[in-house]
Scaffold this motif. Structure first.
Motif, PDB file in Angstrom:
ATOM      1  N   MET A 147      -1.349   8.220  -7.130  1.00  0.00           N
ATOM      2  CA  MET A 147      -0.147   9.023  -7.320  1.00  0.00           C
ATOM      3  C   MET A 147       0.084   9.762  -6.015  1.00  0.00           C
ATOM      4  O   MET A 147      -0.679  10.669  -5.678  1.00  0.00           O
ATOM      5  CB  MET A 147      -0.343   9.986  -8.497  1.00  0.00           C
ATOM      6  N   ILE A 148       1.116   9.372  -5.286  1.00  0.00           N
ATOM      7  CA  ILE A 148       1.241   9.807  -3.901  1.00  0.00           C
ATOM      8  C   ILE A 148       2.575  10.479  -3.612  1.00  0.00           C
ATOM      9  O   ILE A 148       3.564  10.271  -4.306  1.00  0.00           O
ATOM     10  CB  ILE A 148       1.042   8.621  -2.932  1.00  0.00           C
ATOM     11  N   GLU A 149       2.578  11.266  -2.538  1.00  0.00           N
ATOM     12  CA  GLU A 149       3.781  11.962  -2.098  1.00  0.00           C
ATOM     13  C   GLU A 149       4.537  11.172  -1.042  1.00  0.00           C
ATOM     14  O   GLU A 149       5.727  11.375  -0.834  1.00  0.00           O
ATOM     15  CB  GLU A 149       3.394  13.330  -1.523  1.00  0.00           C
ATOM     16  N   GLY A 150       3.846  10.299  -0.340  1.00  0.00           N
ATOM     17  CA  GLY A 150       4.468   9.577   0.766  1.00  0.00           C
ATOM     18  C   GLY A 150       4.941   8.189   0.381  1.00  0.00           C
ATOM     19  O   GLY A 150       4.935   7.794  -0.784  1.00  0.00           O
ATOM     20  N   GLU A 151       5.322   7.436   1.396  1.00  0.00           N
ATOM     21  CA  GLU A 151       5.762   6.060   1.223  1.00  0.00           C
ATOM     22  C   GLU A 151       4.757   5.151   1.897  1.00  0.00           C
ATOM     23  O   GLU A 151       4.243   5.442   2.975  1.00  0.00           O
ATOM     24  CB  GLU A 151       7.146   5.866   1.848  1.00  0.00           C
ATOM     25  N   VAL A 152       4.443   4.035   1.251  1.00  0.00           N
ATOM     26  CA  VAL A 152       3.524   3.073   1.836  1.00  0.00           C
ATOM     27  C   VAL A 152       4.172   1.694   1.804  1.00  0.00           C
ATOM     28  O   VAL A 152       4.947   1.369   0.908  1.00  0.00           O
ATOM     29  CB  VAL A 152       2.173   3.034   1.096  1.00  0.00           C
ATOM     30  N   ASN A 153       3.841   0.910   2.775  1.00  0.00           N
ATOM     31  CA  ASN A 153       4.312  -0.477   2.837  1.00  0.00           C
ATOM     32  C   ASN A 153       3.094  -1.354   3.057  1.00  0.00           C
ATOM     33  O   ASN A 153       2.670  -1.582   4.193  1.00  0.00           O
ATOM     34  CB  ASN A 153       5.328  -0.644   3.967  1.00  0.00           C
ATOM     35  N   HIS A 154       2.494  -1.791   1.959  1.00  0.00           N
ATOM     36  CA  HIS A 154       1.247  -2.549   2.028  1.00  0.00           C
ATOM     37  C   HIS A 154       1.417  -3.831   1.219  1.00  0.00           C
ATOM     38  O   HIS A 154       1.860  -3.783   0.063  1.00  0.00           O
ATOM     39  CB  HIS A 154       0.097  -1.710   1.467  1.00  0.00           C
ATOM     40  N   GLN A 190       4.982  13.306   6.399  1.00  0.00           N
ATOM     41  CA  GLN A 190       5.934  12.210   6.539  1.00  0.00           C
ATOM     42  C   GLN A 190       7.348  12.682   6.208  1.00  0.00           C
ATOM     43  O   GLN A 190       8.306  12.406   6.946  1.00  0.00           O
ATOM     44  CB  GLN A 190       5.506  11.067   5.601  1.00  0.00           C
ATOM     45  N   THR A 191       7.481  13.418   5.109  1.00  0.00           N
ATOM     46  CA  THR A 191       8.785  13.923   4.704  1.00  0.00           C
ATOM     47  C   THR A 191       9.286  15.003   5.668  1.00  0.00           C
ATOM     48  O   THR A 191      10.479  15.049   6.005  1.00  0.00           O
ATOM     49  CB  THR A 191       8.729  14.500   3.274  1.00  0.00           C
ATOM     50  N   PHE A 192       8.399  15.878   6.108  1.00  0.00           N
ATOM     51  CA  PHE A 192       8.764  16.925   7.065  1.00  0.00           C
ATOM     52  C   PHE A 192       9.302  16.307   8.353  1.00  0.00           C
ATOM     53  O   PHE A 192      10.359  16.719   8.871  1.00  0.00           O
ATOM     54  CB  PHE A 192       7.551  17.800   7.369  1.00  0.00           C
ATOM     55  N   ASP A 193       8.602  15.308   8.882  1.00  0.00           N
ATOM     56  CA  ASP A 193       9.035  14.664  10.126  1.00  0.00           C
ATOM     57  C   ASP A 193      10.401  14.007   9.956  1.00  0.00           C
ATOM     58  O   ASP A 193      11.249  14.069  10.851  1.00  0.00           O
ATOM     59  CB  ASP A 193       8.004  13.621  10.573  1.00  0.00           C
TER      60      ASP A 193
END
Length: 294
Positions: free
Chosen positions: A145-152, A202-205
């Protein structure tokens, strides 16, 4: 059939731990029995499933190729065994969560799940997005359960719920009482933010696109509470999920800083290995996530 489920257990435990002694301990076996089981599996098919690198056992190319099938097969066997035994929720569930999700959302969900399914065996590992994704991809966790985005390529992502970051400051900060803070004012501040690799960073950037080269990132920290304490001490501005700031805002120890021209919205996601077998426990957890999606 030339292989046994016990051999698969040894193979998978060794793949996770990269050490036959630790694999044997987790399976309540002697080291010699576990080593013999693994050796017999390789000899039966005349294959090498691991490359020996010192004391470490790293999966060979063939080992990496068959691991997803072995994980799925063993999970199905455990599910069948539990069903035959009349268990409502079979086996265990290894949960992974990023810091905001783990600290502010997952704990009450675990309590809810255990109240509904008293015999459930749940564990929780909390880390940043990149680490949770790597562990799910490596079958060390059943779901992330994550806050960021992943592309795997080995992971399936499901949108879960909406979230939004909030810039905040200590009550005595010069920007604390302003209705709107400009980009020029943001450039003048010191920032205390999460580390690279975290979903919050990631979201901040992304939200600060165009400003990043000019921002003074004073401190990078891995823990939400440490960032809040540093901001309370007047060391700079912070930016975290609103979920993690609600209590501090109520107490007045921190105050929001309004930056309406920047988009801090994001999506919280669920990640699962594409080859993961969805046993009863995982299915029930996914159903619970749906109930906590608002």
């Amino acid at each position: 059939m030339k292989y046994t489920l016990r051999q698969l257990q040894v193979f998978l435990a060794t793949a996770r731990l990269e050490n036959i002694s630790r694999a044997a301990d987790t399976l309540a076996m002697s080291q010699s029995a576990a080593s013999g089981s693994l050796k017999e599996l390789e000899q039966q098919f005349d294959v090498q499933l691991f490359d020996r690198v010192g004391k470490r056992l790293q999966l060979s190319e063939l080992g990496r190729e068959i691991r997803p099938q072995a994980e799925k097969l063993l999970a199905q066997a455990q599910s069948l065994e539990a069903a035959l035994a009349g268990a409502e929720i079979p086996g265990s569930l290894r949960l992974g969560a990023t810091l905001t999700v783990g600290n502010y959302l997952t704990v009450p969900m675990i309590a809810d799940f255990r109240e509904r399914h008293a015999g459930a065996d749940l564990s929780l590992h909390v880390a940043n997005t990149s680490e949770i994704a790597a562990m799910v991809a490596d079958f060390e966790l059943d779901i992330g359960m994550i806050e960021g985005e992943v592309n795997h390529p080995r992971l399936q992502t499901r949108h879960w719920r909406e979230d939004e970051l909030q810039v905040f400051a200590a009550p005595g900060h010069p920007l604390a009482g302003k209705r709107r803070v400009s980009d020029a004012q943001l450039r003048e501040q010191k920032w205390i933010v999460r580390e690279p690799g975290s979903g919050t960073r990631q979201t901040f950037d992304r939200a600060m696109h165009g400003l990043l080269p000019d921002l003074e990132i004073s401190i990078e920290l891995q823990h939400t509470e440490a960032i809040k304490r540093a901001v309370e001490a007047g060391l700079g501005l912070g930016c975290l999920s609103r979920i993690s700031l609600q209590e501090a805002f109520k107490r007045g120890s921190l105050v929001p800083v309004h930056v309406p021209q920047r988009d801090f919205r994001r999506q919280l996601n669920l990640i699962i290995h594409r080859d993961k077998f969805h046993g009863a426990a995982l299915q029930q957890w996914l159903a619970l996530c749906e109930q906590y999606s608002d």
